[in-house]
Motif scaffolding. Sequence first.
Motif, PDB file in Angstrom:
ATOM      1  N   HIS A  51       0.833  -1.210   0.000  1.00 24.18           N
ATOM      2  CA  HIS A  51       0.000   0.000   0.000  1.00 24.18           C
ATOM      3  C   HIS A  51       0.868   1.260   0.000  1.00 24.18           C
ATOM      4  O   HIS A  51       0.556   2.240  -0.697  1.00 24.18           O
ATOM      5  CB  HIS A  51      -0.921   0.013   1.222  1.00 24.18           C
ATOM      6  CG  HIS A  51      -2.198  -0.730   1.029  1.00 24.18           C
ATOM      7  ND1 HIS A  51      -2.269  -2.105   1.001  1.00 24.18           N
ATOM      8  CD2 HIS A  51      -3.484  -0.296   0.875  1.00 24.18           C
ATOM      9  CE1 HIS A  51      -3.517  -2.476   0.820  1.00 24.18           C
ATOM     10  NE2 HIS A  51      -4.281  -1.403   0.741  1.00 24.18           N
ATOM     11  N   GLU A 117      -5.485   7.103  -0.870  1.00 22.95           N
ATOM     12  CA  GLU A 117      -5.618   6.943   0.579  1.00 22.95           C
ATOM     13  C   GLU A 117      -6.544   8.042   1.120  1.00 22.95           C
ATOM     14  O   GLU A 117      -6.244   8.749   2.068  1.00 22.95           O
ATOM     15  CB  GLU A 117      -4.258   6.992   1.266  1.00 22.95           C
ATOM     16  CG  GLU A 117      -3.332   5.850   0.902  1.00 22.95           C
ATOM     17  CD  GLU A 117      -3.895   4.476   1.282  1.00 22.95           C
ATOM     18  OE1 GLU A 117      -4.375   4.335   2.432  1.00 22.95           O
ATOM     19  OE2 GLU A 117      -3.875   3.555   0.443  1.00 22.95           O
ATOM     20  N   ILE A 133     -10.352   5.177   1.303  1.00 28.92           N
ATOM     21  CA  ILE A 133     -10.406   4.648  -0.055  1.00 28.92           C
ATOM     22  C   ILE A 133      -8.983   4.627  -0.609  1.00 28.92           C
ATOM     23  O   ILE A 133      -8.321   5.662  -0.689  1.00 28.92           O
ATOM     24  CB  ILE A 133     -11.301   5.512  -0.959  1.00 28.92           C
ATOM     25  CG1 ILE A 133     -12.734   5.553  -0.407  1.00 28.92           C
ATOM     26  CG2 ILE A 133     -11.301   4.967  -2.388  1.00 28.92           C
ATOM     27  CD1 ILE A 133     -13.644   6.497  -1.180  1.00 28.92           C
ATOM     28  N   ASP A 134      -8.515   3.451  -1.001  1.00 30.13           N
ATOM     29  CA  ASP A 134      -7.146   3.348  -1.517  1.00 30.13           C
ATOM     30  C   ASP A 134      -6.945   4.228  -2.747  1.00 30.13           C
ATOM     31  O   ASP A 134      -5.936   4.924  -2.866  1.00 30.13           O
ATOM     32  CB  ASP A 134      -6.814   1.894  -1.860  1.00 30.13           C
ATOM     33  CG  ASP A 134      -6.690   1.025  -0.614  1.00 30.13           C
ATOM     34  OD1 ASP A 134      -6.480   1.583   0.477  1.00 30.13           O
ATOM     35  OD2 ASP A 134      -6.805  -0.213  -0.738  1.00 30.13           O
ATOM     36  N   ASP A 148      -9.851  -0.761  -4.416  1.00 26.75           N
ATOM     37  CA  ASP A 148      -9.218  -1.214  -3.177  1.00 26.75           C
ATOM     38  C   ASP A 148      -8.075  -2.162  -3.520  1.00 26.75           C
ATOM     39  O   ASP A 148      -8.231  -3.054  -4.357  1.00 26.75           O
ATOM     40  CB  ASP A 148     -10.248  -1.930  -2.300  1.00 26.75           C
ATOM     41  CG  ASP A 148      -9.784  -2.097  -0.867  1.00 26.75           C
ATOM     42  OD1 ASP A 148      -9.345  -1.097  -0.267  1.00 26.75           O
ATOM     43  OD2 ASP A 148      -9.865  -3.218  -0.343  1.00 26.75           O
ATOM     44  N   LYS A 150      -5.921  -5.263  -2.722  1.00 22.57           N
ATOM     45  CA  LYS A 150      -6.089  -6.484  -1.936  1.00 22.57           C
ATOM     46  C   LYS A 150      -4.883  -7.401  -2.120  1.00 22.57           C
ATOM     47  O   LYS A 150      -4.477  -7.690  -3.256  1.00 22.57           O
ATOM     48  CB  LYS A 150      -7.351  -7.245  -2.384  1.00 22.57           C
ATOM     49  CG  LYS A 150      -8.668  -6.581  -2.024  1.00 22.57           C
ATOM     50  CD  LYS A 150      -8.918  -6.607  -0.529  1.00 22.57           C
ATOM     51  CE  LYS A 150     -10.296  -6.052  -0.179  1.00 22.57           C
ATOM     52  NZ  LYS A 150     -10.437  -5.833   1.273  1.00 22.57           N
ATOM     53  N   TYR A 173     -15.919  -8.014   0.421  1.00 20.34           N
ATOM     54  CA  TYR A 173     -15.205  -7.014  -0.387  1.00 20.34           C
ATOM     55  C   TYR A 173     -16.191  -5.981  -0.935  1.00 20.34           C
ATOM     56  O   TYR A 173     -15.924  -4.773  -0.929  1.00 20.34           O
ATOM     57  CB  TYR A 173     -14.481  -7.681  -1.562  1.00 20.34           C
ATOM     58  CG  TYR A 173     -13.358  -8.620  -1.188  1.00 20.34           C
ATOM     59  CD1 TYR A 173     -12.812  -8.622   0.095  1.00 20.34           C
ATOM     60  CD2 TYR A 173     -12.842  -9.515  -2.119  1.00 20.34           C
ATOM     61  CE1 TYR A 173     -11.787  -9.483   0.434  1.00 20.34           C
ATOM     62  CE2 TYR A 173     -11.813 -10.375  -1.791  1.00 20.34           C
ATOM     63  CZ  TYR A 173     -11.285 -10.366  -0.520  1.00 20.34           C
ATOM     64  OH  TYR A 173     -10.268 -11.223  -0.188  1.00 20.34           O
ATOM     65  N   GLN A 176     -17.606  -3.647   1.844  1.00 22.45           N
ATOM     66  CA  GLN A 176     -16.648  -2.598   2.188  1.00 22.45           C
ATOM     67  C   GLN A 176     -16.725  -1.431   1.209  1.00 22.45           C
ATOM     68  O   GLN A 176     -16.859  -0.269   1.608  1.00 22.45           O
ATOM     69  CB  GLN A 176     -15.234  -3.166   2.199  1.00 22.45           C
ATOM     70  CG  GLN A 176     -14.168  -2.116   2.531  1.00 22.45           C
ATOM     71  CD  GLN A 176     -12.765  -2.694   2.503  1.00 22.45           C
ATOM     72  OE1 GLN A 176     -12.527  -3.790   1.968  1.00 22.45           O
ATOM     73  NE2 GLN A 176     -11.819  -1.976   3.068  1.00 22.45           N
ATOM     74  N   LEU A 177     -16.675  -1.730  -0.078  1.00 27.18           N
ATOM     75  CA  LEU A 177     -16.652  -0.651  -1.061  1.00 27.18           C
ATOM     76  C   LEU A 177     -18.015   0.024  -1.206  1.00 27.18           C
ATOM     77  O   LEU A 177     -18.079   1.215  -1.512  1.00 27.18           O
ATOM     78  CB  LEU A 177     -16.159  -1.180  -2.408  1.00 27.18           C
ATOM     79  CG  LEU A 177     -14.687  -1.611  -2.430  1.00 27.18           C
ATOM     80  CD1 LEU A 177     -14.197  -1.804  -3.862  1.00 27.18           C
ATOM     81  CD2 LEU A 177     -13.799  -0.603  -1.714  1.00 27.18           C
ATOM     82  N   TYR A 180     -18.102   2.523   1.371  1.00 29.59           N
ATOM     83  CA  TYR A 180     -17.291   3.656   0.933  1.00 29.59           C
ATOM     84  C   TYR A 180     -18.053   4.504  -0.085  1.00 29.59           C
ATOM     85  O   TYR A 180     -17.918   5.727  -0.104  1.00 29.59           O
ATOM     86  CB  TYR A 180     -15.975   3.173   0.325  1.00 29.59           C
ATOM     87  CG  TYR A 180     -15.000   2.590   1.333  1.00 29.59           C
ATOM     88  CD1 TYR A 180     -15.271   2.610   2.698  1.00 29.59           C
ATOM     89  CD2 TYR A 180     -13.805   2.005   0.910  1.00 29.59           C
ATOM     90  CE1 TYR A 180     -14.384   2.081   3.611  1.00 29.59           C
ATOM     91  CE2 TYR A 180     -12.911   1.479   1.827  1.00 29.59           C
ATOM     92  CZ  TYR A 180     -13.198   1.516   3.169  1.00 29.59           C
ATOM     93  OH  TYR A 180     -12.306   0.993   4.074  1.00 29.59           O
ATOM     94  N   TRP A 197     -11.193  -3.894  -7.464  1.00 29.62           N
ATOM     95  CA  TRP A 197     -10.103  -4.360  -6.620  1.00 29.62           C
ATOM     96  C   TRP A 197      -8.849  -4.588  -7.453  1.00 29.62           C
ATOM     97  O   TRP A 197      -8.906  -5.120  -8.572  1.00 29.62           O
ATOM     98  CB  TRP A 197     -10.489  -5.669  -5.916  1.00 29.62           C
ATOM     99  CG  TRP A 197     -11.732  -5.521  -5.124  1.00 29.62           C
ATOM    100  CD1 TRP A 197     -11.857  -5.114  -3.826  1.00 29.62           C
ATOM    101  CD2 TRP A 197     -13.076  -5.723  -5.598  1.00 29.62           C
ATOM    102  NE1 TRP A 197     -13.165  -5.059  -3.452  1.00 29.62           N
ATOM    103  CE2 TRP A 197     -13.945  -5.431  -4.527  1.00 29.62           C
ATOM    104  CE3 TRP A 197     -13.623  -6.129  -6.822  1.00 29.62           C
ATOM    105  CZ2 TRP A 197     -15.321  -5.534  -4.640  1.00 29.62           C
ATOM    106  CZ3 TRP A 197     -14.988  -6.225  -6.942  1.00 29.62           C
ATOM    107  CH2 TRP A 197     -15.829  -5.938  -5.855  1.00 29.62           C
TER     108      TRP A 197
END
Length: 260
Positions: A51, A117, A133-134, A148, A150, A173, A176-177, A180, A197
């Motif tokens: 990350h 991020e 959020i990545d 995201d 993973k 998964y 989670q999003l 978001y 992802w």
Amino acid sequence: MSEYEFIFDNLRWSFSNLKSFGQCPFEWQLKYIDCERGVENIYGQFGSLCHKILEMYLKGDMKKDEMLPYYMDNFDSSVEYLVGDKYGSRDKLYRIGYVFFENYMFDITDNKIIGVEQKLDFDFNGKTFIGIIDLSYKDKDGNIIILDHKTAESPFGKSGSVKKTKEKDLLFYKRQLYLYCYGFYKQFGRMPKKIGWNFIRDNKTVLLDVKKEEYDEAVQWATDTIRKIYETDSFKKVDNYFYCNNLCQYRNICYKMTED
């Protein structure tokens, strides 16, 4: 209502918070009620390193051809050596990261980056909810996408269908999003068109259209889970050999505490 209601009312809720409760209520208690200090595992350490590198590249602080050398230089100091690692887990992780960064394809010049991020802080049914959020960006058609990173195995097979053994993983998964997406809309007034992802282990990216029924399911799951937590007084331990011995952040103290 739970005797811990005053604690719950002041929590900053998150997807990982809710997922942790479903994984093991006792682990949840140790972290959010007892505030015990946990320990890391090599999978989390590996994910943090990946990350960090992706964040530097996507923010323009690192060139694409610098990603692999940085990874190689920092792996040993970032991912701890495991004594008695008979499965070679650490070496496998190193190879996964090496292949990924050697072949990384996402080009920041092809898309308009919205956030890297990206921190979300929003109201969810009267609760303070947070998330990171990545990557969020606009594609060439103007669609907002949240992505995201993973390190887990992709739940999708070669044909694109979902593997039977990974259906539950994919469900979480998505949850989670979608949460978001909820926060993104609350914070910025626009709903993403796609979620996806970046599967580091498989070196592939999967994008899916946002679906209202799946979005609604995720919101309902979060609502129901928070309600269950408020109604819980006894946070029971759930035994899962691999998780308890390798992934749980309280694996060094859990059994001792439950035996005492």
